[in-house]
Design a protein around this motif. Structure first.
Motif, PDB file in Angstrom:
ATOM      1  N   ALA A  80       0.831  -1.208   0.000  1.00  0.00           N
ATOM      2  CA  ALA A  80       0.000   0.000   0.000  1.00  0.00           C
ATOM      3  C   ALA A  80       0.867   1.260   0.000  1.00  0.00           C
ATOM      4  CB  ALA A  80      -0.947  -0.005   1.201  1.00  0.00           C
ATOM      5  N   ALA A  81       1.961   1.239   0.745  1.00  0.00           N
ATOM      6  CA  ALA A  81       2.868   2.394   0.783  1.00  0.00           C
ATOM      7  C   ALA A  81       3.538   2.599  -0.570  1.00  0.00           C
ATOM      8  CB  ALA A  81       3.918   2.206   1.879  1.00  0.00           C
ATOM      9  N   GLN A  82       3.948   1.514  -1.219  1.00  0.00           N
ATOM     10  CA  GLN A  82       4.545   1.639  -2.546  1.00  0.00           C
ATOM     11  C   GLN A  82       3.526   2.153  -3.557  1.00  0.00           C
ATOM     12  OE1 GLN A  82       6.439  -2.406  -2.551  1.00  0.00           O
ATOM     13  NE2 GLN A  82       7.985  -1.264  -3.697  1.00  0.00           N
ATOM     14  N   LEU A  83       2.318   1.651  -3.467  1.00  0.00           N
ATOM     15  CA  LEU A  83       1.273   2.107  -4.390  1.00  0.00           C
ATOM     16  C   LEU A  83       0.942   3.587  -4.166  1.00  0.00           C
ATOM     17  CD1 LEU A  83      -1.048  -1.023  -4.488  1.00  0.00           C
ATOM     18  CD2 LEU A  83       0.592  -0.252  -6.228  1.00  0.00           C
ATOM     19  N   ALA A  84       1.082   4.060  -2.941  1.00  0.00           N
ATOM     20  CA  ALA A  84       0.886   5.490  -2.679  1.00  0.00           C
ATOM     21  C   ALA A  84       1.957   6.302  -3.396  1.00  0.00           C
ATOM     22  CB  ALA A  84       0.916   5.764  -1.175  1.00  0.00           C
ATOM     23  N   ALA A  85       3.208   5.843  -3.374  1.00  0.00           N
ATOM     24  CA  ALA A  85       4.281   6.537  -4.096  1.00  0.00           C
ATOM     25  C   ALA A  85       4.028   6.506  -5.602  1.00  0.00           C
ATOM     26  CB  ALA A  85       5.637   5.907  -3.765  1.00  0.00           C
ATOM     27  N   ILE A  86       3.531   5.379  -6.100  1.00  0.00           N
ATOM     28  CA  ILE A  86       3.212   5.260  -7.522  1.00  0.00           C
ATOM     29  C   ILE A  86       2.059   6.184  -7.889  1.00  0.00           C
ATOM     30  CG2 ILE A  86       2.282   3.660  -9.251  1.00  0.00           C
ATOM     31  CD1 ILE A  86       4.033   1.468  -7.849  1.00  0.00           C
ATOM     32  N   ALA A  87       1.067   6.281  -7.014  1.00  0.00           N
ATOM     33  CA  ALA A  87      -0.057   7.192  -7.261  1.00  0.00           C
ATOM     34  C   ALA A  87       0.408   8.648  -7.254  1.00  0.00           C
ATOM     35  CB  ALA A  87      -1.154   6.972  -6.216  1.00  0.00           C
ATOM     36  N   ASP A  88       1.329   8.983  -6.362  1.00  0.00           N
ATOM     37  CA  ASP A  88       1.902  10.338  -6.355  1.00  0.00           C
ATOM     38  C   ASP A  88       2.530  10.639  -7.716  1.00  0.00           C
ATOM     39  OD1 ASP A  88       1.212  10.565  -3.659  1.00  0.00           O
ATOM     40  OD2 ASP A  88       3.254  10.188  -2.938  1.00  0.00           O
ATOM     41  N   ALA A  89       3.278   9.674  -8.244  1.00  0.00           N
ATOM     42  CA  ALA A  89       3.942   9.849  -9.541  1.00  0.00           C
ATOM     43  C   ALA A  89       2.915   9.958 -10.665  1.00  0.00           C
ATOM     44  CB  ALA A  89       4.901   8.699  -9.810  1.00  0.00           C
ATOM     45  N   ALA A  90       1.845   9.173 -10.570  1.00  0.00           N
ATOM     46  CA  ALA A  90       0.791   9.230 -11.590  1.00  0.00           C
ATOM     47  C   ALA A  90       0.156  10.618 -11.622  1.00  0.00           C
ATOM     48  CB  ALA A  90      -0.265   8.160 -11.325  1.00  0.00           C
ATOM     49  N   GLY A  91       0.053  11.237 -10.460  1.00  0.00           N
ATOM     50  CA  GLY A  91      -0.474  12.596 -10.386  1.00  0.00           C
ATOM     51  C   GLY A  91       0.423  13.611 -11.086  1.00  0.00           C
ATOM     52  N   ARG A  92       1.668  13.235 -11.310  1.00  0.00           N
ATOM     53  CA  ARG A  92       2.617  14.091 -12.038  1.00  0.00           C
ATOM     54  C   ARG A  92       2.835  13.598 -13.468  1.00  0.00           C
ATOM     55  NH1 ARG A  92       5.208  12.873  -7.314  1.00  0.00           N
ATOM     56  NH2 ARG A  92       6.895  11.778  -8.373  1.00  0.00           N
ATOM     57  N   GLY A  93       1.981  12.667 -13.907  1.00  0.00           N
ATOM     58  CA  GLY A  93       2.046  12.188 -15.281  1.00  0.00           C
ATOM     59  C   GLY A  93       3.009  11.043 -15.532  1.00  0.00           C
ATOM     60  N   LYS A  94       3.548  10.431 -14.481  1.00  0.00           N
ATOM     61  CA  LYS A  94       4.483   9.308 -14.643  1.00  0.00           C
ATOM     62  C   LYS A  94       3.738   7.993 -14.442  1.00  0.00           C
ATOM     63  CE  LYS A  94       8.691  11.597 -13.080  1.00  0.00           C
ATOM     64  NZ  LYS A  94       9.840  11.499 -12.182  1.00  0.00           N
ATOM     65  N   GLN A  95       3.983   7.053 -15.310  1.00  0.00           N
ATOM     66  CA  GLN A  95       3.394   5.724 -15.188  1.00  0.00           C
ATOM     67  C   GLN A  95       4.466   4.761 -14.677  1.00  0.00           C
ATOM     68  OE1 GLN A  95       0.048   5.229 -15.671  1.00  0.00           O
ATOM     69  NE2 GLN A  95       0.127   7.453 -15.838  1.00  0.00           N
ATOM     70  N   ILE A  96       4.291   4.298 -13.462  1.00  0.00           N
ATOM     71  CA  ILE A  96       5.254   3.420 -12.812  1.00  0.00           C
ATOM     72  C   ILE A  96       4.573   2.087 -12.528  1.00  0.00           C
ATOM     73  CG2 ILE A  96       6.805   3.140 -10.825  1.00  0.00           C
ATOM     74  CD1 ILE A  96       7.426   5.607 -12.633  1.00  0.00           C
ATOM     75  N   GLY A  97       5.267   1.002 -12.860  1.00  0.00           N
ATOM     76  CA  GLY A  97       4.737  -0.319 -12.601  1.00  0.00           C
ATOM     77  C   GLY A  97       5.037  -0.785 -11.182  1.00  0.00           C
ATOM     78  N   PHE A  98       4.373  -1.874 -10.791  1.00  0.00           N
ATOM     79  CA  PHE A  98       4.511  -2.419  -9.445  1.00  0.00           C
ATOM     80  C   PHE A  98       4.638  -3.935  -9.522  1.00  0.00           C
ATOM     81  CE2 PHE A  98       2.258  -4.117  -5.613  1.00  0.00           C
ATOM     82  CZ  PHE A  98       3.221  -3.767  -4.683  1.00  0.00           C
ATOM     83  N   LYS A  99       5.628  -4.475  -8.837  1.00  0.00           N
ATOM     84  CA  LYS A  99       5.780  -5.930  -8.740  1.00  0.00           C
ATOM     85  C   LYS A  99       5.835  -6.316  -7.280  1.00  0.00           C
ATOM     86  CE  LYS A  99       8.379  -9.965 -10.160  1.00  0.00           C
ATOM     87  NZ  LYS A  99       9.492 -10.486 -10.978  1.00  0.00           N
ATOM     88  N   VAL A 100       4.912  -7.164  -6.894  1.00  0.00           N
ATOM     89  CA  VAL A 100       4.891  -7.677  -5.531  1.00  0.00           C
ATOM     90  C   VAL A 100       5.625  -9.019  -5.548  1.00  0.00           C
ATOM     91  CG1 VAL A 100       2.605  -8.726  -5.808  1.00  0.00           C
ATOM     92  CG2 VAL A 100       3.428  -8.204  -3.544  1.00  0.00           C
ATOM     93  N   SER A 101       6.538  -9.175  -4.606  1.00  0.00           N
ATOM     94  CA  SER A 101       7.369 -10.372  -4.578  1.00  0.00           C
ATOM     95  C   SER A 101       7.875 -10.596  -3.159  1.00  0.00           C
ATOM     96  CB  SER A 101       8.549 -10.175  -5.537  1.00  0.00           C
ATOM     97  OG  SER A 101       9.355 -11.312  -5.577  1.00  0.00           O
ATOM     98  N   GLY A 102       8.105 -11.848  -2.843  1.00  0.00           N
ATOM     99  CA  GLY A 102       8.647 -12.179  -1.535  1.00  0.00           C
ATOM    100  C   GLY A 102       7.611 -12.802  -0.630  1.00  0.00           C
TER     101      GLY A 102
END
Length: 147
Positions: A80-102
């Motif tokens: 959830a914390a990583q997805l919040a950082a990704i959402a912050d970036a999306a708000g600035r027009g950046k598309q960042i992927g997410f991989k859950v592992s471990g």
């Protein structure tokens, strides 16, 4: 690359940013940079979100929860914390992927992470170019279900 979490925890975020930028430069334009945060070592959600933001600022294309070599691996709170950082970036027009592992070993666990992603970014938003699950421990259950 593995995010230099020890440097981050020691209070050196600029060093972390410089290293991510150097790795991004080494990737060139044709290679995606996946930054593994090792969230179990970072601990607190605010540290995970901050480290994710640094990785994104440095040029990461994907954030990944864990190498699977340290405990704990992926957790819902860390994701959830990583997805919040990704959402912050999306708000600035950046598309960042997410991989859950471990430590993802069951279909139910995998589904929880997929649901978390889609709750954040919308139903059916998870695609291979933006959402992945490390399946090395999950593959046996998936194969059993297919049979």
């Amino acid at each position: 690359m593995v995010f230099p979490y020890r440097e981050f925890l020691a209070g050196h975020p600029d060093t972390c940013l410089q290293l991510v930028r150097a790795c991004r430069a080494a990737c060139g334009d044709r290679t995606l940079l996946k930054v593994i945060l090792e969230t179990g070592q970072l601990g607190a959600p605010e540290r995970i979100r901050s480290a994710g933001g640094i990785a994104i600022e440095g040029g990461a294309h994907f954030l990944k929860t864990s190498t699977g070599k340290t405990e704990p691996g992926a957790t819902i709170e860390a994701a959830a914390a990583q997805l919040a950082a990704i959402a912050d970036a999306a708000g600035r027009g950046k598309q960042i992927g997410f991989k859950v592992s471990g430590g993802i070993r069951t279909i139910q666990q995998a589904h929880m992470y997929l649901q978390l992603y889609e709750d954040r970014f919308g139903s059916n938003s998870a695609k291979p170019e933006n959402f992945r699950i490390g399946a090395s421990a999950l593959i046996n259950e998936l194969l059993a279900q297919l049979q």
